[in-house]
Design an enzyme around this catalytic site. Structure first.
Site, short mmCIF file in Angstrom:
data_model
loop_
_atom_site.label_atom_id
_atom_site.label_comp_id
_atom_site.label_asym_id
_atom_site.label_seq_id
_atom_site.Cartn_x
_atom_site.Cartn_y
_atom_site.Cartn_z
N ASP A 48 7.42 -11.11 11.15
CA ASP A 48 6.23 -11.79 10.75
C ASP A 48 6.53 -13.45 10.93
O ASP A 48 5.69 -13.96 11.76
CB ASP A 48 6.18 -11.67 9.25
CG ASP A 48 5.02 -10.89 8.53
OD1 ASP A 48 4.14 -11.09 9.48
OD2 ASP A 48 5.05 -10.33 7.69
N GLU A 71 -0.95 -16.57 8.03
CA GLU A 71 -0.62 -15.97 6.93
C GLU A 71 0.81 -16.36 6.31
O GLU A 71 0.92 -16.52 5.09
CB GLU A 71 -0.38 -14.26 6.90
CG GLU A 71 -0.03 -13.81 5.85
CD GLU A 71 -0.32 -12.35 5.89
OE1 GLU A 71 -0.34 -11.79 7.19
OE2 GLU A 71 -0.28 -11.65 4.95
N ASP A 127 -2.84 -13.40 12.02
CA ASP A 127 -2.13 -12.61 11.16
C ASP A 127 -1.03 -11.98 12.29
O ASP A 127 -1.25 -11.21 13.13
CB ASP A 127 -2.91 -11.60 10.72
CG ASP A 127 -2.19 -10.58 9.62
OD1 ASP A 127 -1.13 -10.63 9.64
OD2 ASP A 127 -2.83 -9.94 8.86
N ILE A 129 1.68 -10.25 11.79
CA ILE A 129 1.76 -8.79 11.66
C ILE A 129 0.55 -8.18 10.59
O ILE A 129 1.13 -8.32 9.30
CB ILE A 129 3.23 -8.24 11.38
CG1 ILE A 129 4.15 -8.61 12.16
CG2 ILE A 129 3.13 -6.39 11.07
CD1 ILE A 129 5.52 -7.96 12.09
N ASP A 130 -0.21 -7.61 11.01
CA ASP A 130 -1.25 -7.04 10.15
C ASP A 130 -0.83 -5.55 10.01
O ASP A 130 -0.58 -4.80 10.99
CB ASP A 130 -2.61 -7.30 10.53
CG ASP A 130 -3.67 -6.80 9.72
OD1 ASP A 130 -3.63 -6.90 8.48
OD2 ASP A 130 -4.80 -6.07 10.33
N THR A 132 1.65 -4.42 7.54
CA THR A 132 3.09 -4.61 7.37
C THR A 132 3.57 -3.13 7.05
O THR A 132 4.62 -2.95 7.65
CB THR A 132 3.43 -5.53 6.33
OG1 THR A 132 2.65 -5.43 5.30
CG2 THR A 132 3.21 -7.02 6.99
N ASP A 276 -7.35 -11.27 8.17
CA ASP A 276 -7.24 -9.90 8.15
C ASP A 276 -8.46 -9.29 8.92
O ASP A 276 -8.74 -8.05 9.11
CB ASP A 276 -7.15 -9.36 6.99
CG ASP A 276 -5.80 -9.25 6.29
OD1 ASP A 276 -4.81 -9.07 7.13
OD2 ASP A 276 -5.65 -9.44 4.97
N1 LIG Z 1 -5.97 -5.73 -2.97
C1 LIG Z 1 -6.09 -5.66 -1.48
N2 LIG Z 1 -7.25 -5.43 -1.09
C2 LIG Z 1 -7.43 -5.33 0.22
N3 LIG Z 1 -6.80 -5.72 1.12
C3 LIG Z 1 -5.57 -5.93 0.78
C4 LIG Z 1 -5.13 -6.26 -0.69
N4 LIG Z 1 -3.88 -6.72 -0.81
C5 LIG Z 1 -3.28 -6.76 0.59
N5 LIG Z 1 -4.67 -6.70 1.40
C6 LIG Z 1 -4.64 -6.74 2.73
O1 LIG Z 1 -4.55 -5.62 3.40
C7 LIG Z 1 -4.00 -5.70 4.75
C8 LIG Z 1 -3.69 -4.51 5.28
O2 LIG Z 1 -4.68 -3.87 5.98
P1 LIG Z 1 -5.09 -2.36 5.68
O3 LIG Z 1 -5.54 -2.21 4.32
O4 LIG Z 1 -6.48 -2.21 6.53
O5 LIG Z 1 -3.84 -1.63 6.15
S1 LIG Z 1 -3.09 -0.89 5.37
O6 LIG Z 1 -3.48 0.73 5.40
O7 LIG Z 1 -3.11 -1.22 3.89
O8 LIG Z 1 -1.65 -1.06 5.78
C9 LIG Z 1 -2.79 -6.60 4.49
O9 LIG Z 1 -2.38 -7.39 5.44
P2 LIG Z 1 -0.65 -7.62 5.82
O10 LIG Z 1 -0.21 -8.51 4.82
O11 LIG Z 1 -1.04 -8.40 7.11
O12 LIG Z 1 -0.33 -6.01 6.34
C10 LIG Z 1 -3.31 -7.59 3.12
O13 LIG Z 1 -3.38 -8.89 3.57
MG LIG Z 2 -3.02 -8.73 7.44
#
Ligand SMILES: Nc1ncnc2c1ncn2[C@@H]1O[C@H](COP(=O)(O)OS(=O)(=O)O)[C@@H](OP(=O)(O)O)[C@H]1O
Ligand SMILES: [Mg+2]
Length: 340
Positions: A48, A71, A127, A129-130, A132, A276
């Site tokens: 990241d 991020e 982002d 690493i989206d 993670t 995101d």
């Molecule tokens: N509560 C809640 N609701 C909605 N989204 C949230 C929540 N918490 C976190 N995040 C964000 O979700 C990002 C991951 O995307 P996805 O949900 O599409 O993928 S995953 O299936 O959850 O891995 C993830 O991005 P990364 O942290 O970059 O992986 C978060 O930014």
């Molecule tokens: Mg993300």
């Protein structure tokens, strides 16, 4: 005359390519290392920070006046406590950029991501690493970079190292880079091939919602799986949803692998982050698809680091958008997501 955002498009592709290489190298070196289990979060941390430093350093070289909404920040890498992590990140960034960078330069590059965003002028959003959790599982994750000008997303690049280039021929290799500039359509190319040819991508032409394929988050805490099951039932969809981490879901809709991406709020207190959604949003729209929140409002990227006036995300191919929105609204009517 150069095309609109021609240089920005090329630089963003280069930055995402290099950052994706950082992530893949870390995964190969650390996650598959026998001494580390996949429960260990440190590989994702190193990747990241490394990916954010690499993208920001490249952006700074070409567009020194452009701020970045990213991020990560460098707090965990500072001082004695951050030394071990810092050293790993510095080494990684040096090899990704083919030039050594001093530790303070790396920290500064990471912290170029602290911009507040907003409605005026230009800023990038990143982002590194989206998805993670997908990264740690060796499944889908993405490096996502977008340019916002005057509050609107004008350019998006999503690099998906583990996504098959062609879903119908997965044996032909993984690694997709999707890119779109406002008004110019959406394209994909092979990730990791510097002179890769680009192919136009389009959302599906599905008109009957019963034939649609749904995709959604793996994490039920990020998108309600029970609400999506109800929506699919209302639409007469019998196929099970495809669960996939990250903005790869937007790419799936943009190239017709899926027809409907549902992100249904679980908690009313969570505000989606612009990094995101920015890149995926323009890629779907430029592929001919539609993106809105669960109330049908367009996503508003002009309000800072979060989509504070939106709840959830619905991205679909154009032919099933109205039916999907109607089913979403019927399902969510009178059902307030919890405030926790
Ligand atoms: N509560 C809640 N609701 C909605 N989204 C949230 C929540 N918490 C976190 N995040 C964000 O979700 C990002 C991951 O995307 P996805 O949900 O599409 O993928 S995953 O299936 O959850 O891995 C993830 O991005 P990364 O942290 O970059 O992986 C978060 O930014
Ligand atoms: Mg993300």
């Amino acid at each position: 005359m150069p095309a609109y955002l021609e240089k920005e498009r090329a630089v963003a592709i280069e930055a995402v390519e290099r950052a994706a290489r950082v992530c893949t190298a870390v995964f190969q070196r650390l996650v598959t290392d026998e001494t580390l289990t996949k429960k260990d979060k440190s590989p994702v941390t190193v990747a990241d920070f490394g990916a954010q430093a690499v993208v920001n350093a490249i952006l700074e070289r070409h567009f020194p006046d452009d701020p970045v909404v990213g991020e990560e920040d460098s707090r965990d890498l500072q001082g004695d406590g951050g030394r071990a992590l810092r050293e790993k990140v510095v080494e990684l960034v040096g090899s990704a950029l083919d030039r050594p960078m001093a530790a303070d330069e790396v920290l500064r590059a990471i912290d170029r991501g602290q911009h507040a965003g907003g409605p005026a002028g230009r800023h990038w959003t990143l982002d590194p690493i989206d998805g993670t959790k997908g990264f740690l599982r060796g499944e889908q994750f993405a490096v996502c970079l977008a340019l916002v000008v005057d509050g609107k997303v004008r350019l998006g690049v999503v690099g998906c190292p583990n996504l098959p280039y062609d879903m119908s021929r997965p044996a032909e290799g993984r690694g997709v880079l999707a890119v779109a500039v406002e008004g110019q359509g959406a394209f994909q190319r092979r990730l990791g091939a510097s002179d890769a040819a680009e192919q136009r991508i389009r959302a599906s032409g599905v008109a009957d919602p019963r034939d649609a394929a749904v995709c959604e988050s793996v994490e039920a805490g990020h998108s309600s799986h029970s609400d999506s099951a109800q929506i699919a039932q209302l639409l007469g969809i019998s196929k099970q949803p495809v669960r996939m981490d990250s903005q790869c879901k937007y790419v799936a809709v943009a190239r017709g692998d899926a027809d409907i991406y549902l992100r249904l709020p679980v908690s009313s207190s969570y505000a989606e982050k612009i990094w995101d959604h920015a890149a995926g949003n323009i890629i779907v729209r430029e592929a001919g698809g539609c993106v809105a929140d669960v109330s049908g409002r367009p996503l508003d990227f002009s309000l800072g680091r979060t989509l504070s006036q939106n709840a959830g995300v619905i991205a679909t191919s154009a032919g099933v958008f109205d039916a999907t929105m109607a089913a979403v609204q019927q399902t969510l009517a009178g059902k307030a997501p919890s405030a926790s």
